[in-house]
Scaffold this motif. Sequence first.
Motif, short mmCIF file in Angstrom:
data_model
loop_
_atom_site.label_atom_id
_atom_site.label_comp_id
_atom_site.label_asym_id
_atom_site.label_seq_id
_atom_site.Cartn_x
_atom_site.Cartn_y
_atom_site.Cartn_z
N SER A 194 33.22 -10.32 33.92
CA SER A 194 34.59 -9.84 33.78
C SER A 194 34.82 -9.07 32.49
O SER A 194 35.84 -8.39 32.34
N SER A 195 33.90 -9.16 31.51
CA SER A 195 34.05 -8.52 30.20
C SER A 195 35.31 -8.99 29.48
O SER A 195 35.92 -8.24 28.71
N LEU A 196 35.71 -10.23 29.72
CA LEU A 196 36.89 -10.80 29.09
C LEU A 196 36.50 -11.87 28.08
O LEU A 196 35.41 -12.43 28.12
N LEU A 197 37.42 -12.15 27.17
CA LEU A 197 37.28 -13.31 26.28
C LEU A 197 37.87 -14.50 27.05
O LEU A 197 39.08 -14.67 27.10
N ILE A 198 36.99 -15.31 27.64
CA ILE A 198 37.45 -16.46 28.43
C ILE A 198 36.84 -17.78 27.96
O ILE A 198 37.16 -18.82 28.52
N ASP A 199 35.98 -17.72 26.96
CA ASP A 199 35.40 -18.94 26.36
C ASP A 199 36.05 -19.11 25.00
O ASP A 199 35.93 -18.25 24.12
N TRP A 200 36.74 -20.23 24.82
CA TRP A 200 37.59 -20.41 23.66
C TRP A 200 37.20 -21.64 22.85
O TRP A 200 36.78 -22.66 23.41
N LEU A 201 37.39 -21.55 21.53
CA LEU A 201 37.43 -22.71 20.66
C LEU A 201 38.87 -22.86 20.19
O LEU A 201 39.46 -21.90 19.67
N LEU A 202 39.44 -24.04 20.40
CA LEU A 202 40.83 -24.31 20.05
C LEU A 202 40.89 -25.50 19.10
O LEU A 202 40.11 -26.46 19.24
N VAL A 203 41.82 -25.46 18.15
CA VAL A 203 42.03 -26.59 17.25
C VAL A 203 43.51 -26.92 17.21
O VAL A 203 44.36 -26.04 17.41
N ASN A 204 43.82 -28.20 16.96
CA ASN A 204 45.22 -28.57 16.89
C ASN A 204 45.74 -28.44 15.46
O ASN A 204 45.00 -28.04 14.54
N ASP A 205 47.01 -28.76 15.27
CA ASP A 205 47.62 -28.63 13.94
C ASP A 205 46.85 -29.40 12.89
O ASP A 205 46.65 -28.92 11.77
N ALA A 206 46.40 -30.62 13.23
CA ALA A 206 45.72 -31.46 12.25
C ALA A 206 44.33 -30.94 11.90
O ALA A 206 43.84 -31.17 10.79
N MET A 207 43.67 -30.24 12.83
CA MET A 207 42.34 -29.71 12.58
C MET A 207 42.35 -28.35 11.90
O MET A 207 41.40 -27.98 11.19
N ARG A 208 43.43 -27.63 12.05
CA ARG A 208 43.48 -26.24 11.56
C ARG A 208 43.07 -26.11 10.09
O ARG A 208 42.31 -25.18 9.75
N PRO A 209 43.52 -26.99 9.17
CA PRO A 209 43.12 -26.82 7.76
C PRO A 209 41.63 -27.00 7.52
O PRO A 209 41.13 -26.60 6.47
N HIS A 210 40.92 -27.60 8.48
CA HIS A 210 39.49 -27.89 8.28
C HIS A 210 38.58 -26.79 8.83
O HIS A 210 37.36 -26.87 8.69
N VAL A 211 39.16 -25.79 9.48
CA VAL A 211 38.37 -24.71 10.05
C VAL A 211 38.01 -23.70 8.96
O VAL A 211 38.84 -23.35 8.12
N ILE A 212 36.75 -23.25 8.96
CA ILE A 212 36.33 -22.15 8.09
C ILE A 212 36.41 -20.88 8.94
O ILE A 212 35.51 -20.59 9.73
N PRO A 213 37.54 -20.15 8.83
CA PRO A 213 37.81 -19.06 9.79
C PRO A 213 36.71 -18.01 9.85
O PRO A 213 36.38 -17.49 10.91
N GLY A 214 36.12 -17.68 8.69
CA GLY A 214 35.11 -16.63 8.67
C GLY A 214 33.82 -17.01 9.35
O GLY A 214 32.94 -16.14 9.54
N SER A 215 33.70 -18.28 9.75
CA SER A 215 32.46 -18.72 10.39
C SER A 215 32.44 -18.44 11.89
O SER A 215 31.40 -18.61 12.54
N TYR A 216 33.57 -18.04 12.45
CA TYR A 216 33.65 -17.84 13.90
C TYR A 216 32.74 -16.69 14.33
O TYR A 216 32.74 -15.62 13.73
N ARG A 217 31.96 -16.92 15.40
CA ARG A 217 31.06 -15.90 15.90
C ARG A 217 30.95 -15.95 17.43
O ARG A 217 30.89 -17.04 18.01
N VAL A 218 30.95 -14.78 18.04
CA VAL A 218 30.53 -14.62 19.43
C VAL A 218 29.14 -14.00 19.36
O VAL A 218 28.98 -12.88 18.87
N HIS A 219 28.14 -14.73 19.80
CA HIS A 219 26.75 -14.31 19.63
C HIS A 219 26.34 -13.43 20.82
O HIS A 219 26.21 -13.91 21.94
N VAL A 220 26.14 -12.15 20.55
CA VAL A 220 25.79 -11.19 21.58
C VAL A 220 24.27 -11.13 21.70
O VAL A 220 23.59 -10.85 20.71
N PRO A 221 23.71 -11.41 22.87
CA PRO A 221 22.25 -11.33 23.03
C PRO A 221 21.74 -9.93 22.72
O PRO A 221 22.42 -8.93 22.97
N ASP A 222 20.53 -9.88 22.14
CA ASP A 222 20.01 -8.58 21.73
C ASP A 222 19.37 -7.81 22.87
O ASP A 222 19.08 -6.62 22.74
N ARG A 223 19.13 -8.48 24.00
CA ARG A 223 18.52 -7.75 25.12
C ARG A 223 18.67 -8.56 26.41
O ARG A 223 18.88 -9.77 26.38
#
Length: 225
Positions: free
Chosen positions: A180-209
Motif C-alpha cells: 500500500s506504500s502507507l505508514l500503517i505500522d505504528w509505535l504509540l506511547v501514552n502520556d506517562a511514557m512520552r517523557p521517556h521516549v528519545i524522539p531522535g531514535s525513531y527509525r523506519v528501516h528500509v531494506p537495501d535490496r
Amino acid sequence: MPPAIFYDPTQLILRSWWAPDQPGAFDDQRNVARFAVRGSAEVAATRPEFLALVAHWDFRSATTRLDEAKRIDRYGHDPLPVIGGGDLNATASGPFPAQPDWSAVEPRLRAHKGVRHPDGTWTVDTEAVDHLIGRWMSCGSGPDGNRFGGIGFHAVAELALRAGQPPEQAFAPTVNPGGSSLLIDWLLVNDAMRPHVIPGSYRVHVPDRAPYPSDHRLVTAVIAL
C-alpha cells in the motif's frame, strides 16, 4: 498470525502476561505485558514498571479497526508508562503520511484501506489511529497544526517530527514497494511514557535490496526508564 513480544530477561522482568485462553482475561488485557526494569532498585516493589502492548489489526475493515482501537483506548491515560505498537493496517490524519493516488489503487486494496465519500472520491482510513492520538487540525494552509480529541496516546513518529526529523524520515512508509506504500505500522506511547521516549531514535528501516524479508519494514525507537 498472533502478535508476539520478544524481550531481554537480563534487562526486564515480566510481571504478567495474560494468555489468550486464560480464564478471567478481558479482551483489553490480552497481548499486554507488564514489565519491571531489572536492576533498577534493590527492593522489587520499587522497580520502575511499564506496559507493552502489541496489536495486529484487521486489514479488511475500517469499522473493525476502530473497534480494535477502542479495545485498548483506556491505556492512553493509564498511570503506568505504556508503549504499544504493531501492524495497525491504518494510517493517521495530517499533512505528512503519504497517500496513494486512489484513482489508480486496485479496488480490493482501496476498499480495505480507504473511505469512500458521498461524492465518489476516496481518502485513506484514519479513524482508528486518530481515535487514539487525535485528529489533525491544520493551522492555515501550511503543514503546521495540532491534534485534538485523542485519548492520551502519541505517535512516536510524530514526536520524532517535532524533534527535528524531516517528514520523509519520520513519516516514511512502513510497507515495502508492492504493497500500500502507507505508514500503517505504528509505535504509540501514552502520556506517562512520552517523557521517556528519545524522539531522535525513531527509525523506519528500509531494506537495501530485494527480495525483502517481509512486505513490512522494521520500525524501532528507544525509551529510557
